[in-house]
Each structure stands twice: as structure tokens, then as C-alpha cells.
Design a protein around this motif. Structure first.
Motif, PDB file in Angstrom:
ATOM      1  N   LYS A 259      33.933  37.929  22.699  1.00 25.06           N
ATOM      2  CA  LYS A 259      33.070  38.730  23.559  1.00 25.06           C
ATOM      3  C   LYS A 259      33.533  38.810  25.003  1.00 25.06           C
ATOM      4  N   GLU A 260      34.301  37.831  25.493  1.00 26.04           N
ATOM      5  CA  GLU A 260      34.622  37.795  26.926  1.00 26.04           C
ATOM      6  C   GLU A 260      35.410  39.025  27.378  1.00 26.04           C
ATOM      7  N   GLN A 261      36.356  39.489  26.550  1.00 23.67           N
ATOM      8  CA  GLN A 261      37.121  40.672  26.928  1.00 23.67           C
ATOM      9  C   GLN A 261      36.208  41.881  27.062  1.00 23.67           C
ATOM     10  N   LYS A 262      35.292  42.054  26.128  1.00 18.12           N
ATOM     11  CA  LYS A 262      34.362  43.188  26.180  1.00 18.12           C
ATOM     12  C   LYS A 262      33.453  43.082  27.402  1.00 18.12           C
ATOM     13  N   GLU A 263      33.025  41.866  27.725  1.00 19.69           N
ATOM     14  CA  GLU A 263      32.182  41.676  28.899  1.00 19.69           C
ATOM     15  C   GLU A 263      32.947  41.998  30.180  1.00 19.69           C
ATOM     16  N   ALA A 264      34.205  41.556  30.258  1.00 20.86           N
ATOM     17  CA  ALA A 264      35.010  41.833  31.445  1.00 20.86           C
ATOM     18  C   ALA A 264      35.191  43.334  31.631  1.00 20.86           C
ATOM     19  N   VAL A 265      35.402  44.053  30.540  1.00 20.10           N
ATOM     20  CA  VAL A 265      35.528  45.512  30.618  1.00 20.10           C
ATOM     21  C   VAL A 265      34.231  46.124  31.117  1.00 20.10           C
ATOM     22  N   ARG A 266      33.106  45.633  30.626  1.00 22.36           N
ATOM     23  CA  ARG A 266      31.809  46.198  31.017  1.00 22.36           C
ATOM     24  C   ARG A 266      31.563  46.036  32.518  1.00 22.36           C
ATOM     25  N   VAL A 267      31.942  44.875  33.067  1.00 21.90           N
ATOM     26  CA  VAL A 267      31.697  44.641  34.498  1.00 21.90           C
ATOM     27  C   VAL A 267      32.896  45.034  35.360  1.00 21.90           C
ATOM     28  N   LYS A 268      33.953  45.577  34.708  1.00 21.03           N
ATOM     29  CA  LYS A 268      35.144  46.069  35.418  1.00 21.03           C
ATOM     30  C   LYS A 268      35.811  44.987  36.256  1.00 21.03           C
ATOM     31  N   GLN A 269      36.003  43.822  35.624  1.00 16.91           N
ATOM     32  CA  GLN A 269      36.682  42.700  36.274  1.00 16.91           C
ATOM     33  C   GLN A 269      37.870  42.253  35.422  1.00 16.91           C
ATOM     34  N   PRO A 270      38.901  41.694  36.049  1.00 19.25           N
ATOM     35  CA  PRO A 270      40.000  41.126  35.266  1.00 19.25           C
ATOM     36  C   PRO A 270      39.489  39.998  34.377  1.00 19.25           C
ATOM     37  N   LEU A 271      39.934  39.966  33.143  1.00 23.64           N
ATOM     38  CA  LEU A 271      39.492  38.937  32.202  1.00 23.64           C
ATOM     39  C   LEU A 271      39.762  37.537  32.734  1.00 23.64           C
ATOM     40  N   LEU A 272      40.932  37.311  33.334  1.00 24.34           N
ATOM     41  CA  LEU A 272      41.317  35.961  33.706  1.00 24.34           C
ATOM     42  C   LEU A 272      40.567  35.429  34.919  1.00 24.34           C
ATOM     43  N   SER A 273      39.890  36.289  35.649  1.00 28.08           N
ATOM     44  CA  SER A 273      39.003  35.801  36.698  1.00 28.08           C
ATOM     45  C   SER A 273      37.548  35.800  36.232  1.00 28.08           C
ATOM     46  N   TYR A 274      37.199  36.719  35.326  1.00 28.24           N
ATOM     47  CA  TYR A 274      35.837  36.761  34.795  1.00 28.24           C
ATOM     48  C   TYR A 274      35.564  35.559  33.888  1.00 28.24           C
ATOM     49  N   ALA A 275      36.505  35.245  33.014  1.00 31.19           N
ATOM     50  CA  ALA A 275      36.336  34.134  32.073  1.00 31.19           C
ATOM     51  C   ALA A 275      37.646  33.356  31.982  1.00 31.19           C
ATOM     52  N   PRO A 276      38.016  32.624  33.054  1.00 30.73           N
ATOM     53  CA  PRO A 276      39.347  31.997  33.119  1.00 30.73           C
ATOM     54  C   PRO A 276      39.590  30.914  32.090  1.00 30.73           C
ATOM     55  N   LYS A 277      38.523  30.334  31.518  1.00 35.97           N
ATOM     56  CA  LYS A 277      38.702  29.257  30.544  1.00 35.97           C
ATOM     57  C   LYS A 277      38.434  29.715  29.115  1.00 35.97           C
ATOM     58  N   SER A 278      38.223  30.996  28.917  1.00 36.72           N
ATOM     59  CA  SER A 278      37.948  31.507  27.581  1.00 36.72           C
ATOM     60  C   SER A 278      39.187  31.421  26.701  1.00 36.72           C
ATOM     61  N   GLN A 279      38.982  31.452  25.381  1.00 34.03           N
ATOM     62  CA  GLN A 279      40.101  31.401  24.454  1.00 34.03           C
ATOM     63  C   GLN A 279      41.058  32.571  24.674  1.00 34.03           C
TER      64      GLN A 279
END
Length: 411
Positions: free
Chosen positions: A378-398
Motif C-alpha cells: 500500500k505504501e507506493q499507492k499512498e505516496a502516489v496519492r499524496v504526490k510524495q517520493p516513496l522513500l521519504s513518505y515511507a522510508p522504512k517500508s518493504q
């Protein structure tokens, strides 16, 4: 990581260090590729060999710190600290600071020739944009901070690897200067990173490739502002006029080199340029593949095609078409285009036999090999929704730790 003394020759010691100094020590040891205990051992040894104590260190807020030192070193350290009339906490802080001062952070290793990574597959929906963004973000992260990175595993036996906790290691960011090129008229990369697609009546990459520029391409670049990247990550936004690119390229001489001619002025400013390709096998894909060719003096595997697939049958058909096109281009133009590897994206073993057997099929190819396995989470989809880079939005995600492993695998 290395350590000068074996574990059996060491004893545990407990003292205190301020949090900021402990963090600096942790980062620098990782940058140098040595264990923290080895750094502390060397720092204490050098401090004890000085004629007198060094400048004082602010130890306010110091809390518990433990490490393992060679037998007898701590007793010798306590004796010298007493002679110099400094507390053990202050003496340890001076020792650590001395090691930091004498072991400065290494410079970021920059390629002699700007690397060009073409992220491709003419099948839509496989996640080329997510892989382009995530890889670029991982390449540009802060070299003075530590980030969790997935430890490489044998993917042949890892069809369920993403269903259990990942083995990770904290490593410094790679600190490279990265340009992400949105080469897709659908503008997904631009939109996902919070950018604005270029207007149809203005300048664009398409105009520059078609030999009809309306300004300097550098003026179109925007920075992906985030503390993780500190001005190292930039985006060349897309424009919907790229739908017309193949038609316009048909009238251009040496059209295979059109993307290279357009981007060449930008290359001195970047270490890596990643191109998010459209789902197409037309002239634009020829231009992208040619841009990723191996140049004179460039080592194999520095630039080339990174192919994104899914663990399902239609990706295999698309892969065959893409590699046939690239191989034809190689033969027709007598150039070397390296395959940087295959990324199996949006993987979920819960989808059963189709997913697990397809993953095994990709692993069995061997050349190009699978260099990344990214889960459908889900983290990638959430990052897209909020228009943020994945690695700063969820840096510890899988997904984030997998992107960092992918970036290092192709570095």
C-alpha cells in the motif's frame, strides 16, 4: 565490516556518549565500512597516545553507550583519563571526536561518464514509473544519513521472501546527482512527484528531439524538494505532445540519436539520468534504447536498459517483443546496449501458482538476471496519492528498502 581484534579478545565496557556524537560515529563507521567497536578502539588508542587531552566536547544529555574493546584497553584508558583529570565520559567523547576528525567522510564516487538508465517495457501497468522514481530516489539519498537496505538474497528461493520480515542493514545514502526524465505522454512520473506537466503550446523534450526547441531545456527542469535529497534529485516533466513524437521523429535525420542530442547538454550536471519510457515499441523507444547504449570508454553495465515486468504471463510476451527490438537495434546500428537487469514489480505470492511460477521463470532467465523484487504493497499507492517520493513518505517500508537494494544492485 572489519575489526582488528577477534570477539574472544574483547571485553564489554559501558559508559556514556551524547546522542549526536553516537549518531555521527554510527554514520561514519558505516561510510568507512568498519564496525563501531573498531572505530572506538582506534579513537581511544590515538587519544591515549596524545601528549595531552584534546579540546573539550559538549557531553550534555549523554546517555548509555556500550561497546567491546580489547582486554586491558579500557583500564589503560581510565588511568590516562585520571592523569589528565578528565572524566571517563569526556575522555571517551574526545576519543570518538578524534577518530571522526582523522577519518573524514569519503567523497561520493561519481562516474566518469554520466550513467543513462532506460526503464522500459511497452506493456502498460507494470510499474515502470514507480521503479524509475524509487531507483532515482535511492541513488540521490543523503550520504550523511543511514537508511535501511534489504540484504540481497537468492531470488531463486525467495518466492515468499516478501511475506516475512526482511533482513536489512543500515547504510549511508548514495548521494548522487540524479535527473528523472518523464518520457511518457501520460505524465505519470510528473504527476506522482507533484510536478506539473508542461503546456502543449510551450517548450518540451519533444520539441528538442524534433529539432524545434523553443528555449533551453534546463529551464524546464524542476527540483524534487525534500530533505532526503537536498537538491540532488531533479525532474524533467513530460508534456502530452509526446503522443506526436513518433510522427515528428519520422522526419528527423539520425532519429535514433534524437534523445541523446536533446539531453547531452544536461549530462555534465548529473551522475545518473533515468528515463521513464512510454508503453511503446515505436521510434521513441528506439531513441531511448540508443541513448542507453554503451559509449566509448564506458564500462559494461553502467548504462543500458532496466526492464520492469510482473509475475504473470502477459509480461513474458511483452518482454520478448522489447528484447527483440533492442537486439535488432544492436545489430542494425552495430552498437552495444547492455541489459541492466529485470525488476519483478508488484509481486504478491498470495496470488498463487501464476505469481510464484512466473517469478521462477524470470529468475531462470539468468541473462539478464533479476536484480529487484518489489512487493505490491500500500505504501507506493499512498505516496502516489499524496504526490510524495516513496522513500521519504515511507522510508522504512518493504518497498523502500527494496528500491535501495535495487539501486545498489545496478550501481
Amino acid at each position: 565490516m572489519t575489526s582488528p581484534a577477534s570477539p574472544n579478545d574483547r571485553e564489554k565496557v559501558v559508559s556514556k556518549l551524547p546522542g549526536w556524537l553516537r549518531q555521527d560515529l554510527k554514520v561514519r563507521a558505516a561510510q568507512k565500512g568498519i564496525e563501531i567497536q573498531a572505530a572506538v578502539e582506534q579513537g581511544i588508542q590515538d587519544w591515549c597516545n596524545l601528549a595531552s587531552a584534546t579540546a573539550g566536547v559538549d557531553t550534555s544529555g549523554a546517555d548509555s553507550f556500550s561497546t567491546f574493546l580489547p582486554e586491558g584497553q579500557w583500564d589503560e584508558f581510565k588511568r590516562i583519563a585520571s592523569d589528565r583529570r578528565v572524566s571517563l565520559i569526556q575522555g571517551l567523547a574526545q576519543s570518538v571526536q578524534l577518530w571522526l576528525d582523522t577519518h573524514p567522510a569519503p567523497d561520493v564516487e561519481r562516474p566518469a561518464i554520466t550513467r543513462r538508465i532506460v526503464v522500459c517495457n511497452q506493456k502498460g501497468g507494470v510499474g515502470k514509473t514507480a521503479i524509475t522514481a524509487g531507483t532515482g530516489e535511492a541513488l540521490a539519498e543523503n550520504p550523511s544519513r543511514l537508511y535501511p537496505v534489504r540484504i540481497a538474497k537468492q531470488l531463486a528461493a525467495a518466492s515468499d521472501a516478501l511475506d516475512s520480515p526482511l533482513d536489512t542493514e543500515d547504510l549511508p545514502g548514495l548521494g548522487l546527482r540524479v535527473l528523472l526524465v518523464d518520457f511518457d505522454p501520460q505524465c505519470h512520473l510528473t504527476n506522482q512527484l507533484g510536478g506539473t506537466p508542461l503546456p502543449m503550446n510551450g517548450d518540451s523534450l519533444t520539441n528538442h528531439m524534433a529539432g524545434d526547441p523553443k528555449g533551453d531545456l534546463r529551464d524546464l527542469i524542476v527540483s524534487v524538494d525534500d530533505e532526503h535529497f537536498a537538491g540532488r534529485l531533479h525532474l524533467l516533466p513530460a508534456c502530452n505532445d509526446a503522443f506526436l513524437l513518433d510522427v515528428r521523429l519520422s522526419a528527423v535525420r539520425a532519429r535514433e540519436a534524437a534523445l541523446e542530442r536533446a539531453l547531452a547538454p544536461l549530462e555534465p550536471h548529473y551522475d545518473v539520468i533515468l528515463v521513464d519510457c512510454p508503453p511503446s515499441l515505436g521510434l521513441s523507444m528506439d531513441a531511448a534504447a540508443y541513448y542507453g547504449r554503451r559509449r566509448d570508454g564506458e564500462k559494461p553495465g553502467q548504462s543500458g536498459a532496466l526492464i520492469v515486468v510482473q509475475a504473470e504471463d502477459s509480461s513474458a510476451d511483452a518482454y520478448e517483443l522489447l528484447t527483440t527490438q533492442i537486439d535488432d537495434l544492436r545489430g542494425d546500428l552495430q552498437i552495444d546496449i547492455d541489459y541492466l537487469g529485470i525488476v519483478v514489480n508488484l509481486y504478491d505470492s498470495r496470488r498463487g501458482y501464476i505469481a510464484t511460477s512466473s517469478l521462477q521463470g524470470w529468475v531462470d532467465i539468468k541473462d539478464p538476471k533479476v536484480v529487484g523484487l518489489i512487493g505490491d504493497l500500500k505504501e507506493q499507492k499512498e505516496a502516489v496519492r499524496v504526490k510524495q517520493p516513496l522513500l521519504s513518505y515511507a522510508p522504512k517500508s518493504q518497498q523502500a528498502v527494496g528500491m535501495r537494494a535495487l539501486a545498489r544492485e545496478i550501481s
